[in-house]
Design a protein around this motif. Structure first.
Motif, PDB file in Angstrom:
ATOM      1  N   ILE B  80      27.357  12.936  -1.150  1.00  0.00           N
ATOM      2  CA  ILE B  80      28.425  13.883  -1.432  1.00  0.00           C
ATOM      3  C   ILE B  80      29.742  13.429  -0.799  1.00  0.00           C
ATOM      4  O   ILE B  80      30.781  13.407  -1.445  1.00  0.00           O
ATOM      5  CB  ILE B  80      28.033  15.289  -0.928  1.00  0.00           C
ATOM      6  N   THR B  93      22.788  12.766  -6.873  1.00  0.00           N
ATOM      7  CA  THR B  93      23.667  13.713  -6.198  1.00  0.00           C
ATOM      8  C   THR B  93      25.112  13.214  -6.153  1.00  0.00           C
ATOM      9  O   THR B  93      26.049  13.998  -6.101  1.00  0.00           O
ATOM     10  CB  THR B  93      23.144  13.970  -4.774  1.00  0.00           C
ATOM     11  N   GLY B  97      28.168  15.695  -6.810  1.00  0.00           N
ATOM     12  CA  GLY B  97      28.445  16.006  -5.416  1.00  0.00           C
ATOM     13  C   GLY B  97      29.742  15.379  -4.932  1.00  0.00           C
ATOM     14  O   GLY B  97      30.585  16.042  -4.318  1.00  0.00           O
ATOM     15  N   TYR B  98      29.917  14.102  -5.241  1.00  0.00           N
ATOM     16  CA  TYR B  98      31.119  13.412  -4.777  1.00  0.00           C
ATOM     17  C   TYR B  98      32.362  13.977  -5.466  1.00  0.00           C
ATOM     18  O   TYR B  98      33.409  14.134  -4.857  1.00  0.00           O
ATOM     19  CB  TYR B  98      30.986  11.912  -5.044  1.00  0.00           C
ATOM     20  N   ALA B 109      29.190  21.941  -1.746  1.00  0.00           N
ATOM     21  CA  ALA B 109      28.179  20.984  -2.201  1.00  0.00           C
ATOM     22  C   ALA B 109      27.152  20.718  -1.102  1.00  0.00           C
ATOM     23  O   ALA B 109      25.940  20.729  -1.346  1.00  0.00           O
ATOM     24  CB  ALA B 109      28.840  19.669  -2.613  1.00  0.00           C
ATOM     25  N   SER B 113      23.259  21.994  -1.222  1.00  0.00           N
ATOM     26  CA  SER B 113      22.190  20.999  -1.183  1.00  0.00           C
ATOM     27  C   SER B 113      21.275  21.259   0.013  1.00  0.00           C
ATOM     28  O   SER B 113      20.065  21.080  -0.075  1.00  0.00           O
ATOM     29  CB  SER B 113      22.760  19.580  -1.201  1.00  0.00           C
ATOM     30  N   VAL B 300      24.190  19.377  -8.425  1.00  0.00           N
ATOM     31  CA  VAL B 300      23.810  19.083  -7.047  1.00  0.00           C
ATOM     32  C   VAL B 300      22.573  19.891  -6.681  1.00  0.00           C
ATOM     33  O   VAL B 300      21.610  19.370  -6.120  1.00  0.00           O
ATOM     34  CB  VAL B 300      24.965  19.419  -6.070  1.00  0.00           C
TER      35      VAL B 300
END
Lengths: 151, 506
Positions: B80, B93, B97-98, B109, B113, B300
């Motif tokens: 992330i 992810t 996420g990023y 995020a 998670s 995510v």
């Protein structure tokens, strides 16, 4: 990719033949009473078959050009130097003892991967070997070779 | 059987100060391993295996399990924040996420998670608790032919699920089985392929081989092409997902938990596969599939849940049948066997305090990770900045000490380095290490059961198709072997699973 596959296949075939020859010296038994060489012979035969399948696949497929990332000379140097250092560690460990070998290992690795300034190298190597000695030898009680330093 | 008294027994084991401490240590080390690139969970478990020899078996397995699911948590953090998956199960992810982190929603995020992982992990443990004992009881009636069929099915499935060429994966399986042959014949005790070497007489050790293939190989790959480290500076604020986030994530978490659990039971890298499948499923079910990849929270929540419940699910075949289904489970089997404990149908009834203590510790571990991960995220990010020039030598040193400490035998260091080099070149040629290590562990089981079956049947292979369970497993295996040939005609040239690079560079 193609050439790499063919090389691997040749090595694998060599290995399979070697195992078959070596297994020939052991007792095979029979289907009713399978003995020591039974399983290795089956495996080596399967290896031979699979290698030939891979060879056929490699020869038939068009070169895709999607091979692994190219490694530059510096990359090979880093790998070679790192491996040589570790082999050296294995050789001297029981002669020089844990502390000295670890110190040398760290010095060489720190210079091999990306040369650091000498004061930093010495400081990190010294600290690491002492901390590792404390944790593994003292706290966890793993018997570590004493060597020339006698500790 | 009274589940409550068993769970109570489990907690009485898990809550002893020692076990609690090692559960904690395992979770922290696992998270660390997950956060740091360069050493995956398999390498970490292999390394710490040698430190567990002197512990009680329960303590040992509790700590190792902590490392495993800790790594699952930690891997998502780096996916992330910096778009680098700490391990393969968190590759997916990265996609959303990023993106969320870039939009300033890193907190949500990370929060979802962690919570998703916690919920799914708990679900997985409950499933493990209810499913493993009956499966173990059923497996009591298994004879050598069933065990042979089981190992065959397991190995085939793993080869099938390994990314890249099936032929190459099968070759790795055979090579692993061959490596397992070295040393003493499991039935007659005769020496084979040892060439008078004392180190080889007991066969290749699991730890040196695993650390070579997964630890050393990994570092060598990282040394080959060094990319400059860049950390995306981001302020993390508000770790708690808001109400809308929860509404969006509730179903993906639920679906991911169930899906991951069942995919985890099957042989193969369950956590990795389940995260991919979950992502694909959420995208298909979504009302706005086109938004996936731009930072939607479902992308995510689903995969992160799935990979954690898969982690729990993958313990089922090991603990109830004695069949490890992935490289990491093979190491767990090794950890138990070092203490003289044979995982299998008798495991749960013979060592209830071990099984239930382990279950209870997984509950506790999940809570610890939730508590640990959220407040410590800043620390993990700072650790990511450790320069590789310091990090790699340290990891290599740990590998060397870890292997040497097994038997104070320099020969094992040589074996580790040998397999590290071998693994490096094989991986560059498209051969993966996971089928190898699994086959090496299962080799003796497979050989013994095959030879015993033939002794029982007086040399007739009919024994493998005349017994119902056996025949079903064999049919299943055959189907999987033939499937790619039928399938290939339709989708020739299509890659079966995307690689990490392709996904994370989007």
């Amino acid at each position: 990719m193609k050439r790499a596959d063919v090389t691997v296949v040749l090595i694998l075939i060599g290995l399979a033949v070697f195992i078959l020859l070596e297994a020939g010296k052991l007792s095979f038994g029979s289907l009713r009473v399978p003995r020591t060489a039974f399983f290795p012979v089956i495996l080596a035969t399967l290896l031979l078959i699979l290698s030939l399948i891979l060879l056929a696949q490699a020869l038939r497929s068009a070169p895709t050009g999607r091979g692994p990332e190219r490694i530059e000379v510096e990359g090979w140097f880093r790998i070679g130097a790192t491996l040589a250092t570790m082999v050296g560690f294995a050789v001297v460990l029981e002669r020089l003892g844990f502390l000295l070998s670890t110190f040398l290992l760290m010095v060489l690795l720190l210079r091999a991967i990306e040369p650091q300034a000498w004061p930093k190298v010495i400081a990190v190597a010294l600290m690491t070997s002492l901390v590792a000695y404390t944790i593994f030898g003292w706290l966890l009680g793993i018997p570590l070779p004493a060597g020339v330093l006698g500790i | 059987m009274d589940v409550f008294s068993n769970v109570a027994l489990g907690f009485s084991v898990a809550l002893t100060p020692t076990n609690l401490l090692f559960c904690f240590i395992g979770s922290v080390v696992g998270t660390l391993v997950g956060v740091l690139p360069g050493l995956g969970p398999v390498g970490a478990v292999a390394f710490l295996l040698s430190l567990t020899f002197k512990m009680q078996p329960a303590t040992a397995i509790i700590m190792l399990a902590g490392i495993y699911y800790g790594a699952m948590y930690g891997g998502s953090t780096t996916s992330i924040l910096v778009n680098i998956p700490g391990e393969t199960a968190s590759v997916v992810t990265c996609l959303d996420g990023y993106r969320m982190a870039r939009q300033g929603r890193a907190g949500a995020a990370l929060g979802i998670s962690a919570f998703g992982s916690f919920i799914a992990g708990t679900f997985g443990v409950i499933g493990l608790m209810f499913l493993a004992p009956p499966l173990g009881r059923a497996a009591l009636r298994f004879g050598p032919p069933e065990y042979f069929a089981l190992t065959l099915t397991g190995l085939t499935l793993v080869a099938y699920l390994t990314q890249g060429s099936l032929t190459k994966a099968l070759i790795m399986t055979i090579l692993g089985l061959l490596a397992g042959v070295v040393g003493m014949d499991p039935i007659s005790g005769e020496e084979r392929f040892a060439y008078g070497s004392l180190t080889l007489r007991d066969g290749f050790g699991l730890v040196p081989v695993a650390m070579g293939l997964f630890g050393i190989t990994e570092i060598l790959e990282n040394l080959a092409v060094i990319t400059p480290q860049s950390i995306y500076e981001t302020k993390i604020k508000g770790l708690l997902p808001n109400r809308k986030d929860w509404q969006d994530s509730a179903w993906p978490i639920a679906r991911g938990s169930v899906l991951g659990f069942f995919l985890g039971i099957l042989p193969g890298p369950g956590p990795v596969i389940s995260s991919f499948v979950s992502y694909a499923m959420e995208k298909r079910l979504s009302r706005y599939p086109e938004k996936f990849g731009t930072g939607v929270i479902e992308g995510v929540a689903g995969p992160e849940s799935a990979n954690n419940s898969a982690t729990a699910g993958s313990f089922i075949p090991l603990l109830s049948l004695g069949i490890p289904t992935s490289a990491i489970m093979a190491l767990f089997m090794g950890a138990l066997m070092i203490h003289g404990i044979q995982p299998g149908p008798l495991f749960i009834s013979k060592y209830p305090e071990l099984f239930w203590g382990f279950i209870a510790s997984m509950y506790l571990g999940n809570v610890m990770l939730l508590v640990l991960n959220l407040p410590l995220i800043g620390l993990w990010v700072r650790l990511l900045k450790t320069p590789y020039v310091i990090l790699f030598p340290l990891i290599l040193l740990f590998c060397l000490i870890g292997v040497y400490s097994l038997n104070s035998n320099v020969g094992e260091i040589v074996i580790m380095l040998g397999f590290g080099i071998l693994g490096f070149f094989l991986r560059r040629a498209g051969f993966e290490g996971a089928p190898f290590i699994l086959a090496m562990v299962l080799g003796p089981v497979m050989e013994t059961s095959l030879r015993q079956s033939l002794l029982i049947s007086r040399g007739s292979f009919g024994i493998f198709v005349s017994r119902p369970i056996c025949a079903a497993l064999m049919g299943f295996t055959l189907l999987f072997m033939l499937w790619p040939m039928i399938w290939k005609r339709k989708t020739a040239g299509k890659d079966r699973s995307p690689s990490a690079q392709e996904n994370s560079s989007s």
